[in-house]
Design a protein around this motif. Structure first.
Motif, PDB file in Angstrom:
ATOM      1  N   VAL A  30     -40.700 -23.450  14.402  1.00  0.00           N
ATOM      2  CA  VAL A  30     -41.357 -23.956  13.203  1.00  0.00           C
ATOM      3  C   VAL A  30     -41.989 -25.294  13.584  1.00  0.00           C
ATOM      4  O   VAL A  30     -41.340 -26.341  13.519  1.00  0.00           O
ATOM      5  N   ASP A  31     -43.243 -25.246  13.994  1.00  0.00           N
ATOM      6  CA  ASP A  31     -43.891 -26.453  14.514  1.00  0.00           C
ATOM      7  C   ASP A  31     -44.020 -27.550  13.467  1.00  0.00           C
ATOM      8  O   ASP A  31     -44.096 -28.735  13.804  1.00  0.00           O
ATOM      9  N   THR A  32     -44.058 -27.176  12.183  1.00  0.00           N
ATOM     10  CA  THR A  32     -44.174 -28.175  11.119  1.00  0.00           C
ATOM     11  C   THR A  32     -42.841 -28.860  10.819  1.00  0.00           C
ATOM     12  O   THR A  32     -42.813 -29.855  10.085  1.00  0.00           O
ATOM     13  N   CYS A  33     -41.758 -28.338  11.356  1.00  0.00           N
ATOM     14  CA  CYS A  33     -40.425 -28.963  11.272  1.00  0.00           C
ATOM     15  C   CYS A  33     -39.859 -28.999  12.689  1.00  0.00           C
ATOM     16  O   CYS A  33     -39.134 -28.080  13.096  1.00  0.00           O
ATOM     17  N   PRO A  34     -40.245 -29.983  13.481  1.00  0.00           N
ATOM     18  CA  PRO A  34     -39.863 -30.032  14.894  1.00  0.00           C
ATOM     19  C   PRO A  34     -38.368 -29.793  15.119  1.00  0.00           C
ATOM     20  O   PRO A  34     -37.531 -30.269  14.353  1.00  0.00           O
ATOM     21  N   LEU A  35     -38.074 -29.011  16.140  1.00  0.00           N
ATOM     22  CA  LEU A  35     -36.729 -28.641  16.578  1.00  0.00           C
ATOM     23  C   LEU A  35     -36.119 -27.509  15.760  1.00  0.00           C
ATOM     24  O   LEU A  35     -35.015 -27.041  16.072  1.00  0.00           O
ATOM     25  N   TRP A  36     -36.812 -27.036  14.720  1.00  0.00           N
ATOM     26  CA  TRP A  36     -36.311 -25.923  13.930  1.00  0.00           C
ATOM     27  C   TRP A  36     -36.897 -24.611  14.425  1.00  0.00           C
ATOM     28  O   TRP A  36     -38.048 -24.551  14.868  1.00  0.00           O
ATOM     29  N   THR A  37     -36.097 -23.563  14.296  1.00  0.00           N
ATOM     30  CA  THR A  37     -36.593 -22.193  14.378  1.00  0.00           C
ATOM     31  C   THR A  37     -36.638 -21.636  12.962  1.00  0.00           C
ATOM     32  O   THR A  37     -36.152 -22.275  12.010  1.00  0.00           O
ATOM     33  N   VAL A  38     -37.194 -20.439  12.820  1.00  0.00           N
ATOM     34  CA  VAL A  38     -37.207 -19.802  11.498  1.00  0.00           C
ATOM     35  C   VAL A  38     -35.779 -19.590  10.996  1.00  0.00           C
ATOM     36  O   VAL A  38     -35.508 -19.719   9.799  1.00  0.00           O
ATOM     37  N   HIS A  39     -34.856 -19.288  11.903  1.00  0.00           N
ATOM     38  CA  HIS A  39     -33.451 -19.146  11.502  1.00  0.00           C
ATOM     39  C   HIS A  39     -32.951 -20.438  10.860  1.00  0.00           C
ATOM     40  O   HIS A  39     -32.285 -20.409   9.814  1.00  0.00           O
ATOM     41  N   ASP A  40     -33.279 -21.580  11.453  1.00  0.00           N
ATOM     42  CA  ASP A  40     -32.879 -22.874  10.885  1.00  0.00           C
ATOM     43  C   ASP A  40     -33.520 -23.095   9.520  1.00  0.00           C
ATOM     44  O   ASP A  40     -32.876 -23.613   8.595  1.00  0.00           O
ATOM     45  N   LEU A  41     -34.786 -22.718   9.399  1.00  0.00           N
ATOM     46  CA  LEU A  41     -35.503 -22.868   8.140  1.00  0.00           C
ATOM     47  C   LEU A  41     -34.843 -22.049   7.038  1.00  0.00           C
ATOM     48  O   LEU A  41     -34.612 -22.534   5.924  1.00  0.00           O
ATOM     49  N   VAL A  42     -34.542 -20.790   7.341  1.00  0.00           N
ATOM     50  CA  VAL A  42     -33.921 -19.910   6.356  1.00  0.00           C
ATOM     51  C   VAL A  42     -32.527 -20.424   5.982  1.00  0.00           C
ATOM     52  O   VAL A  42     -32.150 -20.431   4.800  1.00  0.00           O
ATOM     53  N   ARG A  43     -31.775 -20.869   6.981  1.00  0.00           N
ATOM     54  CA  ARG A  43     -30.441 -21.404   6.708  1.00  0.00           C
ATOM     55  C   ARG A  43     -30.522 -22.634   5.793  1.00  0.00           C
ATOM     56  O   ARG A  43     -29.712 -22.799   4.881  1.00  0.00           O
ATOM     57  N   HIS A  44     -31.532 -23.471   6.035  1.00  0.00           N
ATOM     58  CA  HIS A  44     -31.706 -24.671   5.216  1.00  0.00           C
ATOM     59  C   HIS A  44     -32.044 -24.319   3.768  1.00  0.00           C
ATOM     60  O   HIS A  44     -31.385 -24.802   2.837  1.00  0.00           O
ATOM     61  N   ILE A  45     -33.054 -23.488   3.567  1.00  0.00           N
ATOM     62  CA  ILE A  45     -33.495 -23.209   2.201  1.00  0.00           C
ATOM     63  C   ILE A  45     -32.431 -22.431   1.436  1.00  0.00           C
ATOM     64  O   ILE A  45     -32.224 -22.646   0.239  1.00  0.00           O
ATOM     65  N   ALA A  46     -31.709 -21.541   2.128  1.00  0.00           N
ATOM     66  CA  ALA A  46     -30.626 -20.818   1.463  1.00  0.00           C
ATOM     67  C   ALA A  46     -29.526 -21.785   1.053  1.00  0.00           C
ATOM     68  O   ALA A  46     -28.965 -21.688  -0.051  1.00  0.00           O
ATOM     69  N   GLY A  47     -29.227 -22.750   1.926  1.00  0.00           N
ATOM     70  CA  GLY A  47     -28.207 -23.743   1.602  1.00  0.00           C
ATOM     71  C   GLY A  47     -28.610 -24.625   0.441  1.00  0.00           C
ATOM     72  O   GLY A  47     -27.790 -24.942  -0.432  1.00  0.00           O
ATOM     73  N   VAL A  48     -29.875 -25.038   0.409  1.00  0.00           N
ATOM     74  CA  VAL A  48     -30.355 -25.867  -0.699  1.00  0.00           C
ATOM     75  C   VAL A  48     -30.267 -25.097  -2.007  1.00  0.00           C
ATOM     76  O   VAL A  48     -29.881 -25.649  -3.050  1.00  0.00           O
TER      77      VAL A  48
END
Length: 244
Positions: A30-48
């Protein structure tokens, strides 16, 4: 915008986010969130989403909910995300938006979470779209009204939250114009203070920097995402806005 409109925007953006994330795949960067992968993105939004549900269900307006755990395996994580997304929409539909609840800004009302999660889903939908294929991300994804509200929420709410952890370091006046929404904001930055946001004074010619474009482009710009907004003057002032 009304509470129900925010819920509708949340559900629409959450669906689009999920579709783009699944197409990109869990290992995509996920270039717009450096150091994240899509897995990290999904984990974040699900957690929020789960965190917001906990806040809505708790009658304690002073107690910050614990951050929830989430499954690691991709298919399990997607299923958990779907469940939390449904729960959040159900909670938001069932509660009176004027009900006092804990929020990121302190004791506010349940309506805070409808607005916050609608824009959270929208900005992270952009991240998923860029992870899927940056070359194919449309320039216009959000209605002028919704995007302008996203700019307003960022400037009046999120910068206050972010400045508690990372104080403003630059001084200057930043003016933002969203012509298609008929909206404009003046932001005064003072080192060590939260940004002061209000209507544009006079013609705005006194501004040290100006950001102009569609409300959609301004929404992306204030959140530090790729944008077609035109920035003139001291462009570093845009980057100086505190972000969570």
């Amino acid at each position: 915008m009304e509470h129900r409109e925010f819920i509708d925007h949340y559900t629409a953006q959450a669906r689009a986010l999920r579709a783009a994330a699944v197409e990109a795949g869990p290992s995509a960067p996920v270039d717009t969130c450096p150091l994240w992968t899509v897995h990290d993105l999904v984990r974040h939004i699900a957690g929020v989403n789960a965190w917001a549900v906990a806040a809505l269900r708790s009658e304690s307006v002073d107690e910050r909910p614990d951050w929830p755990g989430a499954p690691d395996e991709w298919d399990d994580l997607l299923a958990w995300w779907d469940e939390r997304a449904r729960e959040l929409a159900d909670e938001l539909r069932a509660i009176d938006p004027a009900t006092p609840r804990w929020t990121l800004i302190g004791t506010e009302t349940a309506g805070f979470w409808a607005r916050r999660q609608a824009h959270e889903a929208a900005i992270h939908r952009l991240d998923a779209e860029h992870a899927r294929s940056s070359a194919d991300v449309p320039e216009l994804l959000f209605t002028p009204e919704f995007a302008a509200d996203g700019v307003d929420e960022f400037l009046t709410r999120m910068t206050v939250i972010a400045s508690r952890r990372k104080p403003v370091e630059r001084a200057g006046v930043l003016v933002l114009h969203a012509a298609d929404a008929g909206r404009a904001w003046e932001v005064r930055l003072v080192p060590g203070e939260a940004p002061a946001v209000g209507p544009v004074t006079g013609s705005g010619a006194h501004a040290d920097a100006t950001v102009a474009g569609t409300a959609d482009s301004l929404f992306r710009a204030v959140w530090g995402r790729p944008s077609g907004a035109v920035v003139t003057g001291d462009t570093a002032l845009l980057d100086a806005l505190p972000r969570v």
